[in-house]
Design a protein around this motif. Structure first.
Motif, mmCIF file in Angstrom:
data_model
loop_
_atom_site.group_PDB
_atom_site.id
_atom_site.type_symbol
_atom_site.label_atom_id
_atom_site.label_comp_id
_atom_site.label_asym_id
_atom_site.label_seq_id
_atom_site.Cartn_x
_atom_site.Cartn_y
_atom_site.Cartn_z
ATOM 1 N N ILE A 166 0.824 -1.216 0.000
ATOM 2 C CA ILE A 166 0.000 0.000 0.000
ATOM 3 C C ILE A 166 0.860 1.270 0.000
ATOM 4 O O ILE A 166 0.684 2.127 -0.873
ATOM 5 C CB ILE A 166 -1.026 -0.043 1.145
ATOM 6 C CG1 ILE A 166 -2.097 -1.087 0.796
ATOM 7 C CG2 ILE A 166 -1.656 1.320 1.395
ATOM 8 C CD1 ILE A 166 -2.955 -1.502 1.958
ATOM 9 N N PRO A 167 1.822 1.384 0.940
ATOM 10 C CA PRO A 167 2.695 2.566 0.869
ATOM 11 C C PRO A 167 3.502 2.620 -0.433
ATOM 12 O O PRO A 167 3.714 3.715 -0.971
ATOM 13 C CB PRO A 167 3.632 2.386 2.062
ATOM 14 C CG PRO A 167 2.930 1.465 2.981
ATOM 15 C CD PRO A 167 2.112 0.566 2.127
ATOM 16 N N LEU A 168 3.922 1.464 -0.935
ATOM 17 C CA LEU A 168 4.687 1.450 -2.189
ATOM 18 C C LEU A 168 3.857 1.981 -3.341
ATOM 19 O O LEU A 168 4.344 2.739 -4.168
ATOM 20 C CB LEU A 168 5.149 0.028 -2.518
ATOM 21 C CG LEU A 168 6.559 -0.356 -2.101
ATOM 22 C CD1 LEU A 168 6.882 -1.757 -2.589
ATOM 23 C CD2 LEU A 168 7.571 0.634 -2.651
ATOM 24 N N ALA B 46 16.062 0.919 1.789
ATOM 25 C CA ALA B 46 15.518 1.957 2.671
ATOM 26 C C ALA B 46 14.252 2.558 2.071
ATOM 27 O O ALA B 46 13.238 2.699 2.756
ATOM 28 C CB ALA B 46 16.567 3.042 2.910
ATOM 29 N N VAL B 47 14.324 2.904 0.778
ATOM 30 C CA VAL B 47 13.196 3.614 0.156
ATOM 31 C C VAL B 47 12.034 2.671 -0.155
ATOM 32 O O VAL B 47 10.870 3.028 0.051
ATOM 33 C CB VAL B 47 13.645 4.331 -1.138
ATOM 34 C CG1 VAL B 47 12.457 4.997 -1.831
ATOM 35 C CG2 VAL B 47 14.716 5.351 -0.815
ATOM 36 N N PHE B 48 12.336 1.449 -0.610
ATOM 37 C CA PHE B 48 11.267 0.589 -1.109
ATOM 38 C C PHE B 48 10.923 -0.580 -0.195
ATOM 39 O O PHE B 48 10.074 -1.392 -0.517
ATOM 40 C CB PHE B 48 11.625 0.077 -2.509
ATOM 41 C CG PHE B 48 11.757 1.178 -3.525
ATOM 42 C CD1 PHE B 48 10.639 1.838 -4.002
ATOM 43 C CD2 PHE B 48 13.009 1.569 -3.975
ATOM 44 C CE1 PHE B 48 10.756 2.867 -4.915
ATOM 45 C CE2 PHE B 48 13.141 2.603 -4.894
ATOM 46 C CZ PHE B 48 12.004 3.250 -5.367
ATOM 47 N N MET B 49 11.619 -0.671 0.956
ATOM 48 C CA MET B 49 11.294 -1.763 1.871
ATOM 49 C C MET B 49 11.045 -1.225 3.289
ATOM 50 O O MET B 49 9.965 -1.384 3.834
ATOM 51 C CB MET B 49 12.443 -2.784 1.848
ATOM 52 C CG MET B 49 12.174 -4.011 2.674
ATOM 53 S SD MET B 49 11.080 -5.182 1.833
ATOM 54 C CE MET B 49 10.415 -6.027 3.248
ATOM 55 N N TRP C 277 11.101 2.014 4.549
ATOM 56 C CA TRP C 277 10.161 3.131 4.657
ATOM 57 C C TRP C 277 8.716 2.662 4.466
ATOM 58 O O TRP C 277 7.846 2.992 5.292
ATOM 59 C CB TRP C 277 10.521 4.259 3.667
ATOM 60 C CG TRP C 277 9.539 5.374 3.746
ATOM 61 C CD1 TRP C 277 9.524 6.389 4.649
ATOM 62 C CD2 TRP C 277 8.363 5.538 2.934
ATOM 63 N NE1 TRP C 277 8.430 7.175 4.460
ATOM 64 C CE2 TRP C 277 7.693 6.680 3.418
ATOM 65 C CE3 TRP C 277 7.808 4.821 1.871
ATOM 66 C CZ2 TRP C 277 6.512 7.136 2.852
ATOM 67 C CZ3 TRP C 277 6.627 5.269 1.312
ATOM 68 C CH2 TRP C 277 5.998 6.424 1.800
ATOM 69 N N PRO C 278 8.408 1.880 3.429
ATOM 70 C CA PRO C 278 7.017 1.410 3.290
ATOM 71 C C PRO C 278 6.532 0.585 4.485
ATOM 72 O O PRO C 278 5.370 0.692 4.877
ATOM 73 C CB PRO C 278 7.051 0.544 2.022
ATOM 74 C CG PRO C 278 8.220 1.019 1.261
ATOM 75 C CD PRO C 278 9.223 1.441 2.280
ATOM 76 N N LEU D 30 2.775 0.862 8.998
ATOM 77 C CA LEU D 30 2.386 0.868 10.410
ATOM 78 C C LEU D 30 1.694 2.184 10.749
ATOM 79 O O LEU D 30 0.665 2.217 11.420
ATOM 80 C CB LEU D 30 3.630 0.665 11.287
ATOM 81 C CG LEU D 30 3.375 0.440 12.764
ATOM 82 C CD1 LEU D 30 2.566 -0.830 12.978
ATOM 83 C CD2 LEU D 30 4.688 0.356 13.531
ATOM 84 N N ARG D 31 2.267 3.312 10.230
ATOM 85 C CA ARG D 31 1.684 4.618 10.512
ATOM 86 C C ARG D 31 0.283 4.723 9.887
ATOM 87 O O ARG D 31 -0.657 5.188 10.505
ATOM 88 C CB ARG D 31 2.599 5.710 9.973
ATOM 89 C CG ARG D 31 2.562 6.964 10.828
ATOM 90 C CD ARG D 31 3.660 7.918 10.450
ATOM 91 N NE ARG D 31 3.642 8.259 9.049
ATOM 92 C CZ ARG D 31 4.721 8.711 8.391
ATOM 93 N NH1 ARG D 31 5.870 8.843 9.015
ATOM 94 N NH2 ARG D 31 4.629 9.025 7.120
ATOM 95 N N ILE D 32 0.180 4.272 8.628
ATOM 96 C CA ILE D 32 -1.113 4.316 7.938
ATOM 97 C C ILE D 32 -2.169 3.515 8.703
ATOM 98 O O ILE D 32 -3.346 3.880 8.744
ATOM 99 C CB ILE D 32 -0.982 3.760 6.497
ATOM 100 C CG1 ILE D 32 -0.177 4.707 5.630
ATOM 101 C CG2 ILE D 32 -2.357 3.551 5.870
ATOM 102 C CD1 ILE D 32 0.097 4.148 4.240
ATOM 103 N N SER D 33 -1.722 2.418 9.331
ATOM 104 C CA SER D 33 -2.686 1.553 10.008
ATOM 105 C C SER D 33 -3.346 2.253 11.198
ATOM 106 O O SER D 33 -4.332 1.765 11.729
ATOM 107 C CB SER D 33 -2.009 0.253 10.447
ATOM 108 O OG SER D 33 -1.226 0.461 11.589
#
Lengths: 288, 319
Positions: free
Chosen positions: A138-140, B53-56, B58-59, B64-67
């Motif tokens: 989802i974030p990706l 970092a950017v694609f694993m 951070w997402p 977790l934050r989105i949840s």
């Protein structure tokens, strides 16, 4: 002594019958298993040559009564099949090549260079291996939308440009390469990059080939990632494209089966050619 | 006190002015070399670290934050633990979790058991061994999504070969529209896909058992079953544990054949956790809630993976 000699053939004879029975039943079981396992492939291949009316009739038959190549000629115009195929080659090939470079560079540093934080980084690689990638989807997707990378090849490839398992696998392999040659090269003043490029990489070719094969296979076959990153048919890969085509045109079996055969063929051919590398690579790493 | 009286050779050398300068220079050179080596190491790792970092990472953190929000593409409001509270009460989540557990609880022992049986059959000197081994292994290297298209037709009650043949031998089956049979068929296909993989792992395990042990047991007159129970099975324990855990992790993440064959239906009867994440996140755009579900999956897989790494390390020792 004499008794033992006389009894011996009798004792040996009975297990012989049992052994033969066991042998025959082993073959029967294995033949049955092989048939069941191969059935979807056999059926797909045979169905791709049947006329549409022969496919949907009842009772169903395995072997074709008719023979046609029209599905193989139609598929290129009905689906942008060449485009799907090209996308899959670019995606799986791109990920494989870039990932082999990035993975091996990182593995080299972790296996050969002494620097603070090395163990922490290695632990991080191990932890990354344990995480299901679905959580990042989802974030990706949001990130790729912001970058304008949805429906692009770089959107498909770049997030997969390195792989924790690949780093781990190559690090283990690099550790097993003797250091004598590099020590000599280091004394002669060769740069680390040169040692990596000209000494370690050539020695690691078998491991790189095995890992490359896994990367290629995994991405060629993948469904979920291409399904999410691509929303236009023009950018889809074969598994996603064919699965979605089935959803929309559920009645065109022959076409779908011809497409399936063409999509499966590269992996099957590769497997038949280098079976040993597939099987041994998997047996020693436990990766799929 | 006594320490001070001991004259160490190194300390004595260090007291000489010239020696001290040399040592200092040496230390400086060493540290600059050290710094350069660290820099080199990070340059080597830079591309991979940036990608990870950017694609694993951070997402992951972002998920977790989105949840904790009601994120839905357009807006995101902090809702605290509301998504997780919803999980506890949501019948759809209970259903998906239950389906995932049922699927895994059946698929895992079934594929591992069959793999062991196939490996035992294939570990003997028989003609056509390579052919049988390659056949069982073929599904492992082919796309499950594409193979599932064929499976979908093969199990179709109207035109499928399997129901027709099974009916002939007196076995009545139902199609993918039947709640229970839909689950049975996706399990069959799940086992079909992975059993060859586990067979190969078992074959590797069997190869590592010394042949002399079997010869000794045969001389002692041990029957095949006794030999299996007292030698093969205990000696394969490591392999079994390892295979069991990876099979379980794979089962928990099942998606492909379900997406193609049933799309989670009928009536969500085959909707697994990953299917639910896909539906919520990419079809209904309840991305906050979907992220909460995905973190449940993370915890489940992480726990199992932890066990796996332990066994993975143990296996590595043998090579």
């Amino acid at each position: 002594m004499a008794i033992a000699a006389r009894r011996a053939p009798e004792v040996a004879a009975r297990p012989d019958v049992v052994m033969r029975l066991l042998r025959v039943s082993t073959y029967l079981v294995l033949a049955f298993v092989a048939f069941v396992v191969l059935l979807p492939f056999i059926w797909t291949l045979l169905t791709s040559f049947k006329l549409e009316e022969d496919i949907v009739k009842f009772p169903p038959e395995l072997f074709p009564r008719s023979f046609t190549l029209e599905h193989y000629t139609d598929i290129w115009s009905r689906v942008p099949f060449a485009r799907l195929f090209l996308n899959t080659v670019i995606f799986a090939g791109g990920v494989t090549i870039i990932s082999l470079i990035f993975d091996s560079m990182t593995a080299y540093a972790l296996a050969r260079l002494d620097f603070p934080g090395r163990n922490v980084l290695f632990l991080l690689v191990l932890v990354t291996m344990m995480l299901p990638f679905q959580v990042t989807l989802i974030p990706l997707f949001a990130l790729l939308s912001d970058l304008g990378w949805v429906n692009t090849h770089q959107g498909l490839i770049v997030p997969r440009a390195t792989n924790a398992f690949g780093i781990f696998f190559l690090r283990q392999f690099f550790l097993s390469i003797p250091r004598d040659l590099e020590s000599a090269a280091r004394v002669d003043g060769a740069s680390e990059f040169r040692i990596y490029r000209q000494i370690v990489l050539p020695l690691a070719v078998p491991a790189l080939l095995t890992l490359g094969l896994f990367h290629f296979m995994y991405n060629w076959n993948d469904l979920l990632w291409p399904l999410i990153v691509t929303t236009e048919t023009e950018m889809q890969t074969l598994p996603a494209g064919l699965a979605l085509f089935m959803g929309e045109h559920v009645v065109e079996y022959g076409l779908l089966m011809a497409g399936s055969i063409l999509a499966l063929l590269p992996m099957v051919l590769m497997f038949l050619m280098i079976q040993r590398r597939f099987v041994e690579g998997i047996a020693t790493t436990g990766f799929k | 006190m006594s320490e001070g009286t001991i004259v160490r050779p190194g300390a004595a050398v260090g007291r000489k002015p010239r020696g001290r300068v040399a040592a200092e220079l040496h230390r400086l050179r060493r540290s600059s070399l050290h710094r350069r080596r660290t820099l080199t190491a990070f340059l080597f790792m830079l591309p991979a670290l940036v990608v990870l970092a950017v694609f694993m990472f951070w997402p992951m953190v972002h998920a977790l934050r989105i949840s904790f929000t009601d994120y839905n593409v357009f807006q995101a409001t902090w809702v605290g633990l509301a998504n997780y509270q919803k999980l506890i009460e949501d019948p759809a989540f209970h259903n998906a979790l239950g389906n995932t557990l049922i699927y895994s609880a059946i698929t895992t022992p079934l594929s591992v058991g069959l793999a062991l049986a196939f490996a035992l059959l294939l570990n003997r000197k028989i003609r056509g061994r390579d052919f049988f081994r390659a056949s069982i292994f073929l599904p492992v290297i082919t796309s499950l999504a594409i193979a599932a298209i064929a499976w979908r037709f093969l199990v179709n009650p109207d035109i499928g070969l399997l129901p027709y043949w099974l009916d002939k031998i007196g076995m009545e089956t139902r199609g993918l529209a039947h709640p229970t049979w839909a689950m049975i068929w996706v399990i069959v296909v799940g086992v079909w896909k992975n059993v060859g993989f586990y067979t190969v792992m078992y074959l590797a395990g069997l190869q590592s058992i010394p042949r002399e042990m079997y010869e000794a047991a045969a001389v002692d007159g041990a029957k095949p079953w006794t030999r299996f129970r007292t030698m093969t099975w205990p000696l394969l324990m490591n392999t079994t544990m390892f295979v069991f855990v990876i099979a379980c992790i794979a089962a928990l993440q099942t998606f492909d054949q379900i997406f193609v064959m049933t799309n989670g239906g009928p009536f969500f009867q085959t909707e697994t956790l990953v299917m639910m994440i896909y539906r919520l996140g990419f079809q209904e755009f309840q991305m906050g809630y979907a992220s909460a579900v995905s973190w449940v999956l993370v915890l489940m897989v992480f726990l199992l993976s932890f066990v796996q790494i332990k066994f993975f390390n143990k296996r590595q020792v043998q090579y």
